[in-house]
Design an enzyme around this catalytic site. Sequence first.
Site, mmCIF file in Angstrom:
data_model
loop_
_atom_site.group_PDB
_atom_site.id
_atom_site.type_symbol
_atom_site.label_atom_id
_atom_site.label_comp_id
_atom_site.label_asym_id
_atom_site.label_seq_id
_atom_site.Cartn_x
_atom_site.Cartn_y
_atom_site.Cartn_z
ATOM 1 C CG ASP A 12 -1.882 1.044 1.140
ATOM 2 O OD1 ASP A 12 -1.803 1.930 0.499
ATOM 3 O OD2 ASP A 12 -2.901 0.719 1.950
ATOM 4 C CB ILE A 13 1.330 3.949 -2.385
ATOM 5 C CG1 ILE A 13 2.588 4.801 -2.789
ATOM 6 C CG2 ILE A 13 0.143 4.691 -2.474
ATOM 7 C CD1 ILE A 13 2.672 5.024 -4.262
ATOM 8 C CG ASN A 26 -9.625 13.613 -10.598
ATOM 9 O OD1 ASN A 26 -9.535 14.739 -10.620
ATOM 10 N ND2 ASN A 26 -9.974 12.815 -9.607
ATOM 11 N N GLY A 34 -9.830 5.076 -5.704
ATOM 12 C CA GLY A 34 -8.624 4.163 -6.231
ATOM 13 C C GLY A 34 -7.408 4.728 -5.129
ATOM 14 C CG ASP A 36 -6.921 10.908 -6.036
ATOM 15 O OD1 ASP A 36 -6.339 11.727 -5.010
ATOM 16 O OD2 ASP A 36 -7.646 11.556 -6.969
ATOM 17 C CB SER A 119 -3.067 5.273 -16.635
ATOM 18 O OG SER A 119 -3.038 6.424 -16.703
ATOM 19 C CB THR A 120 -2.799 -0.026 -14.630
ATOM 20 O OG1 THR A 120 -2.381 0.070 -13.327
ATOM 21 C CG2 THR A 120 -1.730 0.439 -15.399
ATOM 22 N N GLY A 121 -5.818 1.294 -13.138
ATOM 23 C CA GLY A 121 -7.035 1.206 -12.654
ATOM 24 C C GLY A 121 -8.538 1.856 -13.058
ATOM 25 C CE1 TYR A 123 -9.240 8.611 -14.992
ATOM 26 C CE2 TYR A 123 -6.971 9.456 -15.173
ATOM 27 C CZ TYR A 123 -8.367 9.649 -14.599
ATOM 28 O OH TYR A 123 -8.766 10.922 -14.307
#
Length: 178
Positions: A12-13, A26, A34, A36, A119-121, A123
């Site tokens: 987890d970041i 965004n 996500g 964000d 972008s891989t979630g 988006y």
Amino acid sequence: MEHSRISIIKGDIVEQHVEAIVNAANNSLLGGGGVDGTIHKAAGPGLLEECRKLNGCATGEAKITEGHALPASYVIHTVGPVWKDGKHRENELLSQCYHNCLRIAKKYGLRTIAFPSISTGAYRYPVERASRIAISEIVRFLGSDESIRNVIIVCFNDEAFRCYSAALDEIPEHRTNM
Ligand code: AR6
């Protein structure tokens, strides 16, 4: 998966003890779902307050804020491309995200930075393709910069971990522990 200055981990970041974590935001920079949403929740309301002053962010660009309640001192917010069909500059815009985040980190003298899989979630960028672009841009940047010591790519699931690890493995000149 180790590289001299790039690590791929699963996790987890928001828990990373690095100087900066990157947010896959965004264009409004006013929060979302996500990673964000998780970053804003962990950082507390001061992050949103600071983001309101930034007037959003164009796709491919990046802007920095403080980390507020996070273990990281800074958050670098970037906006990845929404995947359409690969013919709408998606590759170029995704490369720019990584490049611009690293450029800001360098400008601020930051030595450790953690990225999510931008972008891989929501988006919908195909993760295998995104991982190759991310790794090649990071390797290219580190090749011309000595100041950033450690880049961590924090993968949230097994598929992302597998793809980023494979992409890093494809860069033979950067393997250290073979
Ligand atoms: N730590 C690390 N990675 C995570 C975490 C986490 N805590 N949570 C999710 N991921 P996404 P995008 C992974 O959708 O595709 C937001 O609403 C996730 O599994 O967060 O760039 C923004 O406001 C995926 O691999 O970001 C935008 O509207 C990756 O992070 C939009 O989503 C990115 O997934 C941006 O979409």
